[in-house]
Design an enzyme around this catalytic site. Structure first.
Site, PDB file in Angstrom:
ATOM      1  N   GLY A  10       0.877  -1.281   0.069  1.00  0.00           N
ATOM      2  CA  GLY A  10      -0.149  -0.062   0.130  1.00  0.00           C
ATOM      3  C   GLY A  10       0.820   1.305   0.014  1.00  0.00           C
ATOM      4  N   GLU A  13      -8.734  -4.145 -26.332  1.00  0.00           N
ATOM      5  CA  GLU A  13      -8.149  -5.107 -25.415  1.00  0.00           C
ATOM      6  C   GLU A  13      -6.961  -5.868 -26.127  1.00  0.00           C
ATOM      7  OE1 GLU A  13      -7.489  -8.128 -22.445  1.00  0.00           O
ATOM      8  OE2 GLU A  13      -8.172  -5.969 -22.442  1.00  0.00           O
ATOM      9  N   LYS A  29      -3.248  -5.981 -24.625  1.00  0.00           N
ATOM     10  CA  LYS A  29      -2.479  -7.188 -24.387  1.00  0.00           C
ATOM     11  C   LYS A  29      -1.094  -6.983 -25.047  1.00  0.00           C
ATOM     12  CE  LYS A  29      -4.939  -9.535 -21.710  1.00  0.00           C
ATOM     13  NZ  LYS A  29      -5.169  -8.147 -21.168  1.00  0.00           N
ATOM     14  N   HIS A  71     -10.684   9.615 -39.544  1.00  0.00           N
ATOM     15  CA  HIS A  71     -10.773  10.877 -38.493  1.00  0.00           C
ATOM     16  C   HIS A  71      -9.314  11.128 -37.902  1.00  0.00           C
ATOM     17  CE1 HIS A  71     -15.002  11.954 -38.980  1.00  0.00           C
ATOM     18  NE2 HIS A  71     -15.161  10.570 -39.062  1.00  0.00           N
TER      19      HIS A  71
END
Length: 605
Positions: A99, A478, A482, A501
């Site tokens: 943390g 995705e 990867k 575009h």
């Protein structure tokens, strides 16, 4: 992210600490270390890099004793080096920590003003000094620990060893998970059940704000206010076989090939294959909803994007999808009748968990779609939607992604049925398509060798573009993610309609273009984009179930995907994009399972 293990045992601690740390390698790390008590004497060993470097250090300078703590660190404060590696020590105290302590700078300044000196750049060392300072002042260990915890702002899971306390490890959690393992005459502390798995199948999950004192024969648990509490002991099934590579070269490869099974397991929780009906999830009435707000990060975010298409098309239920790290900081306007749904493999992703808690504070109904069913999100949400991918060790998510998509697609059908927009006949048809997914995923594996050959060509590229339309757009994003994650090749995903575009300016003979084009209502439009790319010298890799409909000569390479209904096309096409990234990374020689700078579970912001 970082991994923690603590052992109050009867046998030598170091071999057990190392065994557990190896199980935690999947979390991602840049250094590792252990500390033990030999009698009442505290000592530690640390090393930069992989655990084998720590093993070499221990071979040269062994540690003895049956009580100890260990850690794999992923750098947040300070560069990866030995001084910054855990455990950190100050005086009598050694600390391991997951943390971020947000107020460490102020605490450190105060400690320096009081005469303390530091040897690292980390926030963690502050905890060791604060603890040692209280012990020097005469506090007994548990009182000192509570005093220190009250000073810390941020997210943490802690394990603390104290010289002179030969039968004690202290632990605490706030924002990062921590479990207690119950053995026979010995006890354990771990960042998850996998950490203590080699030694016991009985665990207690600490709740938010809990701290604990473990000895050989007991765990005394206290809540954030200091009151003694009992946390139930849960039996966690043995899963050692699920975290072995078997005949595969990498965990990622194994997990890609496990997707037929993991998808089947997940779908079985949501559909009745005999009667071809969806099982309406308990605790949620989709008829009462006006909107779903999905919050997620990374690959889970793209799973949520697939869900948006499905919920809106099948159930006519509006869906907003947002990156969790942005959501709560923009002060979004939320309204009653909204279900806030968090999507996360671990159920501990810090940004997603914080966003879920924010939604709960606003009075929204909450749900968590998670693979770890005892995680913080699962426990804190009103409804838990499970996935059943099993342990996923590779940092780049594969089977967890398809499990998430499977569950979300099934939920979309369930919502459509509840809302009266999907008839019984349509329900049976849609469930039939979902039932086909595991088989078609397995069939998609048959293109492995062809994908491997194309991946060799991709491994030479500096940039790769991914294009798709409709519900396949999230797959383009995705796929690019990867490739970036494990091969370190720059890649971007775009909606194919956006080509003119801007992205078309990047097209040349050196930039491969991966196009996802299932034979659906948008195929002809996607094929037109393929021709535009080919006309500008672009090298197209087309992944499609309709190669015969592809314009002659437009694609340099074609990978055939199994024909399927558009509902499950994102599931089936996930396999080739995963295999493409995997084989490209293998050709490049990168660390597939533990790519640089990445961690499996991001439990800090």
């Amino acid at each position: 992210m970082c991994g923690i293990i603590g052992v109050v045992g009867r046998s030598p601690a170091v071999p057990r600490l190392i065994e557990s740390l190896k199980r935690l390698e999947y979390r991602g790390y840049d250094s590792a270390g252990v500390a033990t008590l030999d009698g009442e004497t505290l000592d530690r060993r640390r090393a930069v890099g992989k655990i084998r470097a720590l093993e070499e250090t221990l071979a040269e300078n062994p540690l003895h004793g049956s009580v100890g703590i260990g850690h794999t660190r992923w750098a947040t404060h300070g560069v990866p080096n030995e001084p910054n590696a855990h455990p950190h020590r100050a005086g009598r105290v050694a600390v391991v920590h997951n943390g971020i302590i947000e107020n460490f700078a102020e605490l450190k300044a105060g400690l320096i003003a009081r005469g303390r000196s530091f040897t690292s750049d980390t926030d963690t060392e502050v905890i060791a000094h604060l603890m040692d300072e209280r012990l020097e002042a005469g506090d007994e260990p548990l009182k000192a620990f509570k005093t220190v915890l009250d000073q810390l702002h941020g997210a943490y899971a802690l394990g603390v060893l104290i010289e002179g306390e030969a039968d004690l490890i202290l632990g605490a959690r706030r924002g990062s998970p921590l479990v207690v393992g119950h053995g026979d005459g010995e006890m354990f502390l771990g960042s998850d059940a996998l950490a203590v798995g080699p030694f016991t199948d009985r665990v207690s999950y600490l709740e938010e704000g809990d701290y604990v004192a473990i000895t050989h024969d007991q765990a005394r648990i206290f809540d954030a206010d200091g009151g003694a509490v009992r946390r139930p002991v849960t039996v966690v099934p043995a899963s050692a076989a699920l975290v072995e590579k078997g005949n595969y070269r990498h965990f990622m490869e194994k997990e890609i090939h496990e997707q037929s099974e993991s998808t089947q397991r997940t779908l079985s929780a949501y559909i009745d294959p005999v009667n071809r009906r969806v099982r309406a999830p308990e605790g949620i009435d989709f008829r009462a909803l006006n909107r779903i707000q999905i919050i997620a990060c990374g690959t889970a975010f793209y799973a949520g994007m697939v869900a948006k298409y499905a919920f809106e098309r099948v159930a006519r239920l509006p869906v907003d999808i947002e990156i969790a790290s942005e959501f709560r900081y923009r002060h979004p306007a939320v309204a009653p009748g909204t279900l806030a749904m968090a999507v996360s493999q671990s159920g501990e992703t810090a940004d997603t968990l914080a966003a879920l808690r924010w939604c709960k504070e606003q009075g929204l109904n909450t749900a968590a779609l998670v693979n770890v069913h005892t995680s913080s999100m699962a426990r804190e949400s009103d409804v838990m939607f499970p996935t059943h991918a099993g342990p996923e060790i590779g940092v780049a998510s594969t089977k967890a992604f398809t499990a998430q998509v499977s569950a979300l697609l099934a939920l979309a059908v369930a919502a459509g049925v509840q809302r009266g927009v999907v008839s019984a006949e349509q329900e049976a048809e849609l469930v039939g398509h979902l039932m086909e997914a595991p088989r078609l995923i397995a069939e998609a594996m048959a293109e492995d060798e062809a994908i491997k050959a194309v991946a060799y060509e991709l491994s030479k590229a500096r940039d790769v573009l991914y294009l798709a339309r409709g519900a396949m757009c999230p797959l383009a994003l995705e796929g690019a993610l990867k490739l970036k994650e494990i091969s370190y090749i720059h890649a971007e995903g775009y909606a194919a309609g956006e080509l003119k575009h801007g992205p078309i300016a990047l097209v040349d003979e050196l930039t491969p273009i991966v196009v996802l084009a299932p034979d659906d209502e948008l195929f002809e439009k996607t094929a037109s984009n393929v021709q535009e790319v080919a006309a500008r010298g672009g090298r197209v890799l087309l992944i499609t179930d309709a190669p015969e409909k592809t314009p002659q000569g437009a694609a340099r390479w074609i990978i055939r995907a199994p024909a399927c209904d558009p509902l499950i096309a994102p599931l089936v096409h996930a396999v080739p994009i995963q295999l493409l990234a995997y084989h490209t990374a293998v050709h490049k020689g990168t660390d597939v399972d533990q790519p640089r700078n990445l961690a499996k579970s991001v439990t800090v912001e």
